[in-house]
Scaffold this active site. Structure first.
Site, PDB file in Angstrom:
ATOM      1  N   ASP A   1      -9.517  -4.164  -5.709  1.00 43.39           N
ATOM      2  CA  ASP A   1      -8.857  -3.169  -4.862  1.00 43.39           C
ATOM      3  C   ASP A   1      -9.475  -1.798  -5.093  1.00 43.39           C
ATOM      4  OD1 ASP A   1      -7.159  -1.561  -3.413  1.00 43.39           O
ATOM      5  OD2 ASP A   1      -5.331  -2.507  -4.140  1.00 43.39           O
TER       6      ASP A   1
ATOM      7  N   SER B   1       0.832  -1.193   0.000  1.00 40.60           N
ATOM      8  CA  SER B   1       0.000   0.000   0.000  1.00 40.60           C
ATOM      9  C   SER B   1       0.879   1.261   0.000  1.00 40.60           C
ATOM     10  CB  SER B   1      -0.964  -0.052   1.190  1.00 40.60           C
ATOM     11  OG  SER B   1      -1.969   0.933   1.087  1.00 40.60           O
TER      12      SER B   1
ATOM     13  N   HIS C   1      -6.934  -5.891  -0.805  1.00 41.85           N
ATOM     14  CA  HIS C   1      -5.887  -4.909  -0.507  1.00 41.85           C
ATOM     15  C   HIS C   1      -5.326  -5.136   0.893  1.00 41.85           C
ATOM     16  CE1 HIS C   1      -3.946  -0.917  -1.014  1.00 41.85           C
ATOM     17  NE2 HIS C   1      -4.077  -0.859   0.298  1.00 41.85           N
TER      18      HIS C   1
END
Length: 334
Positions: free
Chosen positions: A271, A139, A300
């Site tokens: 996502d 991320s 995610h």
């Protein structure tokens, strides 16, 4: 059987002060100090995980253990929290203080640039130059990973695996359109009730709340996660999130172009932080890059439900990469 193996994996927990911020370091494997080990026992490579936000490193322990096991325990796997996302427990000591003399002065310790400088300072202080680095970013950790390549080119990074990379247009993503007003404008209204409700709570109540949250998320870890109930840590996570929405806008194609051979991107099909449109755009801009689309519908926030699946993917890439380089021997042999 797999769970039994993972339980046997040694994980050392340390707390340090890095760039003025309390930091949790979790180390998989028998190597605790890469400078103290004699050359015969020193590993040739370190796998370094840079977390998403919030940067609670304990969330990543099952993932780190699974990678360590899948690479046959040849090399250490370390996870470092974001600065200010943990508080050192009362029964623990801060083992070291790190200030990077080569780093640029940054007063915004808990902001996005501060977190980049925080990781650079840690790596400069804790990883000898002769040990190769493999970065696993998740991320916003992917954005930080790219910035490290840009700002600290002397670090011996041989490859970066970037998982569900939030490296562009965060506020325009489906989740970003919801998170931006919450993090940029409404977070101030949440600070006071957060402190009023959680700050006076005795530790036993916070421990109970943390256990309830972990049970709801079906997440198990042997390390304390009281930080998810600490106002100081939550406020810093929200502050970092607000900067992500405003600063992670345009993809840095110059960094990617310069280091393309060292990068593997992994995008999700479900996502809402980096939708498939972002995958298609970067694939079009860098047709020769190692840019992949998940075929397993991993979410995610894979650390909450798919740590083993994601670790298997990363370990497969890593083993394949190492088989093609000179780093082929066991990590504890010269």
């Amino acid at each position: 059987m797999d769970s039994e193996i993972k339980e046997e994996i040694p994980v050392r927990e340390e707390f340090i002060l890095c760039c003025g911020a309390e930091t949790q370091v979790l180390k998989c494997g028998p190597w605790t100090d890469l400078f103290d080990n004699q050359s015969a026992n020193r590993p040739k490579l370190l796998v370094f995980i840079i977390t998403g936000n919030p940067g609670f490193s304990a969330f990543y322990v099952p993932f780190a253990k699974a990678i360590y096991s899948s690479i046959n325990r040849r090399f250490p796997v370390w996870v470092v929290s974001h600065g200010g996302h943990v508080l050192t427990p009362k029964d623990k000591k801060i083992l070291a203080t790190i200030d990077d003399p080569n780093g640029q002065e940054n007063k915004d310790t808990y902001g996005l640039r501060g977190q980049v400088e925080h990781k650079i300072a840690f790596l400069r202080a804790h990883v000898p130059k002769e040990i190769k680095l493999v970065i696993v970013g998740h991320s916003i950790g992917c954005y930080i990973s790219l910035q490290i390549l840009k700002l600290a080119p002397e670090l011996p990074i041989i490859h970066s695996f970037l998982l569900f990379p939030t490296i562009e247009r965060m506020s325009e993503s489906p989740n970003g359109r919801i998170a931006t007003p919450l993090l940029c404008w409404l977070r101030y209204a949440l600070y006071v009730p957060t402190y009023l409700l959680l700050k006076p709570c005795p530790e036993i109540i916070k421990s109970w709340l943390a256990r309830m949250v972990l049970q709801r998320m079906n997440l198990q870890t042997e390390f304390s996660l009281l930080n998810i109930c600490e106002p100081f840590c939550l406020v810093n996570a929200a502050y970092l999130g607000a900067q992500e929405m405003t600063q992670v806008v345009k993809r840095d194609n110059e960094i990617i172009k310069e280091h393309l051979s060292k990068l593997t991107f992994y995008y999700g099909t479900i996502d809402r932080w980096c939708p498939t449109e972002y995958y298609e755009d970067i694939k079009k801009d860098f047709p020769d890059g190692d840019i992949r689309l998940c075929e397993k519908k991993i979410s995610h926030a894979f650390i909450l439900s798919s740590s083993q699946d994601m670790a298997d993917v990363v370990a497969g890439w890593l083993n394949d990469y190492l088989s093609k380089t000179e780093i082929r021997t066991e990590g504890n042999k010269d």
